[in-house]
Design an enzyme around this catalytic site. Structure first.
Site, PDB file in Angstrom:
ATOM      1  N   ASP A 497      66.711   6.291  54.087  1.00  0.00           N
ATOM      2  CA  ASP A 497      67.767   6.109  53.084  1.00  0.00           C
ATOM      3  C   ASP A 497      68.873   5.185  53.608  1.00  0.00           C
ATOM      4  OD1 ASP A 497      69.105   6.639  50.721  1.00  0.00           O
ATOM      5  OD2 ASP A 497      68.931   8.821  50.903  1.00  0.00           O
ATOM      6  N   ASP A 566      68.240   7.336  41.588  1.00  0.00           N
ATOM      7  CA  ASP A 566      68.583   8.759  41.654  1.00  0.00           C
ATOM      8  C   ASP A 566      68.661   9.369  40.262  1.00  0.00           C
ATOM      9  OD1 ASP A 566      68.648   8.939  44.352  1.00  0.00           O
ATOM     10  OD2 ASP A 566      70.823   8.841  44.560  1.00  0.00           O
TER      11      ASP A 566
END
Ligand code: DGJ
Length: 759
Positions: A497, A566
């Site tokens: 990430d 997301d």
């Protein structure tokens, strides 16, 4: 007499054949003209022709439909005449328009030479190398004023996808240092629009966190320059390094000319598109020049990232087919894990959306036990598992301390990974290796490892700072930590990430140009991926950056998959997937089924959630602990169905028959076409219908099927165990009359999966 006539015929035949041979029909590949310094770059359906003009400038002569003969452009290239008030070299279609001379349009290279000289005059140096079975071309250019300053242009053909990959290398052959302040990868020149009143439309991708890849179109206007960019150190959500240019009226029309391209760079980037009053369009792109700097000592060189671009006369659908195929081709070429189309992207479970930081050995064991019988193939533990003195219980602490938290996982990951493996799943773990929270042991020990300026406050974002991956000791430390976990627990998969933009970017080595840090950081990220892949050849690597902040061509060619957003709310996801499908191969683009809906007025059925996530790699992120027996059963059946059709979805071309519309929000329909129409999967959605009168859905005309073949059509809607309908229909009828989906008439959040197989 007869003999001399025979000799005459033989000689004529030989001469004609020889001439034909010389001028012969152009095959795919790269060819040099027999007498001119002109090179023809020929792909299946396009030609790209460059030539060294009499004055040495290397210019573009043609980019578009495929030419058939080497002498199609048998004209010597000359510099345009200098009329009063018209600056000729500004108008020249130079392959590398550099800063210098009378050039006043967008340039792609700027160098600061000794004695404060800041201009170049690049001319063909007489060296050209064609290699790799006529797929690669290198052309040497020298600065006419300082011949030891060399620029080598690189071209590589992706013949079947009509794409050219461009970059160049700058070599400092002077005996003094040279500073580069701009080094974009390429300038592309489009042909003039067809008619005086013809216009062009630019397709770009706007966005932000949780709203990635929104397709935007803009009419080009003379005298206007459009710029899409990221200045944040990552490729970013606010825009994605992609463009498409089409003839107005409509790029979606599958017979429109479209030029399209993408940058292979995971750092700050820019793409500009400028039009003049004559309709001449120049596209440039590469590393963002805002704070770019690179110093070349004598004998050093710098190579730009790749800018890949192509041409199709099949409209945006043709561009959507080619760029993802191109990315997939290079991904396969680079990664051992991706060589085989029959190794499918696994159905994954990740509990982040369901429980965020609330992780423990017992809870993850229980979730793994629940996930395996559903058909899950990869079990991923996300953020929250690490940190000893600063346990990662929320996003303010622990980042950088890559030791398993002893309270949450007392015996490390081995017992959980072993259990997951025994259940028949692969095991994955989350890292954010380039980041650190100030509240962490790593930062307390090495505050100098983060990007910062001495004595100036650091700016936090998500309570974290960015490590300087330009520094070898930082990369080595993180690599060893990550590699240690992989080795100890037998980890199969890394989710990597990157949750904040860069700032304070500099090298604290004062002998170096501090601006190089932007590039070194990205190269550091690439190096970590390469080292992990080298040490663990079967390791899968996911590129994630708060969702889709790192899904450029550079990441696609180095990693196994990307996390698109997301935002997992399915109706939002349709828009995000629509944009992302322009350049991301379907199998690389994951969608999770979750419980997400930021708007609780609607109940979005599980079937709709699955159908949206069926569009690429499939994931599950729901809180399966709270699933009813019926939901668990349905989930199992949807996953079983997905596995039956995923060869079509993951390896086929994704086409949008009906793009989602932000105006009416009525329907969206995709078609995945596999093996030249041997099979197809249609996903159809009616996500919101505020107009009851519009009621019935018109038949949907499919594309790219075999019109003479008969297809077995199977339609599922809400029940994965029982098809809604099954029948046979000809390809012709499906394409020219259309597929009827009465189950989607009226109502909200209705959807269908349709599998078409040649009978
Ligand atoms: C952002 C990612 O996109 C999410 O999937 C999750 O991994 C969080 N970061 C964890 O912090």
């Amino acid at each position: 007499m007869a003999l001399s006539r025979a000799i005459f015929f033989v000689v004529t035949w030989i001469t004609t054949t020889l001439i034909r041979g010389c001028l012969g029909k152009l095959d795919v590949g790269i060819h040099k003209h027999h007498s001119l310094d002109t090179w023809f770059l020929v792909t299946e359906k396009s030609s790209y022709v460059i030539s060294a003009a009499a004055n040495g400038y290397v210019v573009n002569m043609h980019w578009g439909k495929r030419l058939t003969h080497l002498d199609d452009l048998n004209a010597t290239v000359t510099e345009p005449p200098i009329w009063s008030q018209v600056i000729s070299v500004t108008e020249a279609r130079e392959e590398v328009p550099a800063f210098g001379g009378l050039r006043y349009r967008e340039n792609i290279l700027k160098a600061e030479l000794p004695k404060g000289i800041r201009e170049l005059n690049l001319q063909y140096a007489g060296n050209a190398t064609i290699s790799d079975h006529s797929r690669k071309l290198d052309l040497d250019l020298r600065d006419g004023n300082r011949t030891e300053f060399l620029v080598t242009l690189h071209y590589e053909l992706d013949i079947e996808n009509d794409i050219i990959r461009r970059s160049y290398t700058v070599y400092n052959g002077l005996d003094k240092r040279v500073n580069l302040s701009k080094a974009s990868s390429a300038a592309w020149h489009l042909p003039y629009a067809l008619g005086w009143d013809e216009q062009r439309e630019l397709t770009t991708l706007a966005g932000e966190w949780s709203q990635e890849a929104m397709v935007e179109t803009t009419r080009l206007a003379p005298g206007v320059k459009h710029t899409v960019e990221s200045t944040r150190g990552m490729s970013d959500h606010v825009s994605h390094p992609y463009f498409a240019l089409s003839q107005v009226p409509n790029a979606v029309n599958p017979s429109t000319d479209v030029y399209f391209g993408a940058l292979a760079w995971t750092g700050s980037w820019e793409i500009t598109v400028h039009t003049d009053t004559k309709g001449y369009v120049r596209v440039t792109g590469g590393i963002h020049h805002q704070d770019f700097g690179w110093t070349l000592e004598p004998g050093e060189s710098f190579t730009t990232p790749i800018f890949a671009a192509g041409y199709t006369d099949e409209g945006l659908p043709g561009a959507r087919k080619r760029m993802p195929r191109h990315a997939r081709k290079y991904q396969k070429r680079n990664l051992a894990t991706q060589k085989d189309d029959d190794v499918f992207h696994p159905v994954l479970y990740n509990s982040w959306e369901a429980v965020t930081f609330d992780l423990s050995f017992e809870k993850q064991m229980a979730l793994a036990d629940k996930a395996a019988p559903l058909g899950i193939e990869l079990f991923v533990v996300d953020d929250g598992w690490f940190g000893i003195d600063s346990p990662r219980d929320n996003d303010t602490l622990g980042l950088g301390d890559w030791d398993t938290n002893p309270k949450k996982f007392p015996n490390g990951f081995k017992p959980l990974a072993d259990h997951v493996h025994e259940l028949g799943m692969k095991f994955g773990l989350w890292f954010e290796g380039e980041m650190v929270n100030p509240n962490s042991d790593l930062y307390r020990e090495h505050p100098e490892w983060v990007f910062h300026y001495d004595g100036i406050p650091e700016y936090l974002s998500r309570t974290q700072l960015v490590l300087n991956f330009g520094l070898k000791e930082v990369r080595d430390h993180i690599f060893e930590k990550v590699a240690g976990h992989i080795e100890e627990a037998g980890i199969d998969y890394i989710k990597w990430d990157f949750n904040r933009p860069m700032q304070g970017v500099t090298m604290h080595d004062y002998d170096r140009n501090p601006q190089e840090a932007w590039v070194l950081a990205v190269e550091g990220y690439y190096e970590i991926i390469a080292r992990l892949k080298e040490r663990f050849p079967n390791l899968w690597f996911e590129s994630c950056s708060s969702g889709g902040g790192r899904m450029d061509l550079g990441a696609l060619e180095r990693t196994d998959q990307v996390w698109t957003s997301d935002n997992t709310r399915p109706d939002a996801r349709l828009f995000i997937q629509y944009g992302a499908s322009l350049w991301i191969p379907p199998r690389m683009k994951y969608g999770w089924v979750t419980d997400s809906s930021s708007d609780n007025r609607f109940e979005i059925p599980l079937s709709f959630r699955f159908h949206v996530s069926f569009m690429g790699g499939l994931g599950l992120g729901s809180n399966i602990n709270e699933f009813s027996k019926e939901q668990l059963e349905k989930t199992t059946h949807w996953i079983t169905l997905y596995k039956k059709i995923r060869h079509v979805i993951q390896n086929g071309d994704l086409d949008w028959l009906v793009p989602p519309s932000r105006v009416s929000e009525l329907i969206a329909v995709t078609e995945s076409i596999y093996n030249e129409g041997e099979e197809a999967v249609v996903l159809a959605f009616r996500h919101n219908s505020p107009f009851p009168a519009t009621g019935d859905l018109s038949p949907i005309r499919l594309r790219s099927l075999d019109q003479d073949a008969t297809y077995r059509v199977t339609i599922w809607q809400e029940d994965p165990t029982e098809p809604e309908d099954e029948y046979e229909m000809s390809g012709a009828l499906l394409m020219y009359r259309g597929l009827e989906l009465p189950g989607l008439n009226n109502g909200m959040f209705k959807s269908a999966v349709v599998w078409l197989q040649q009978a």
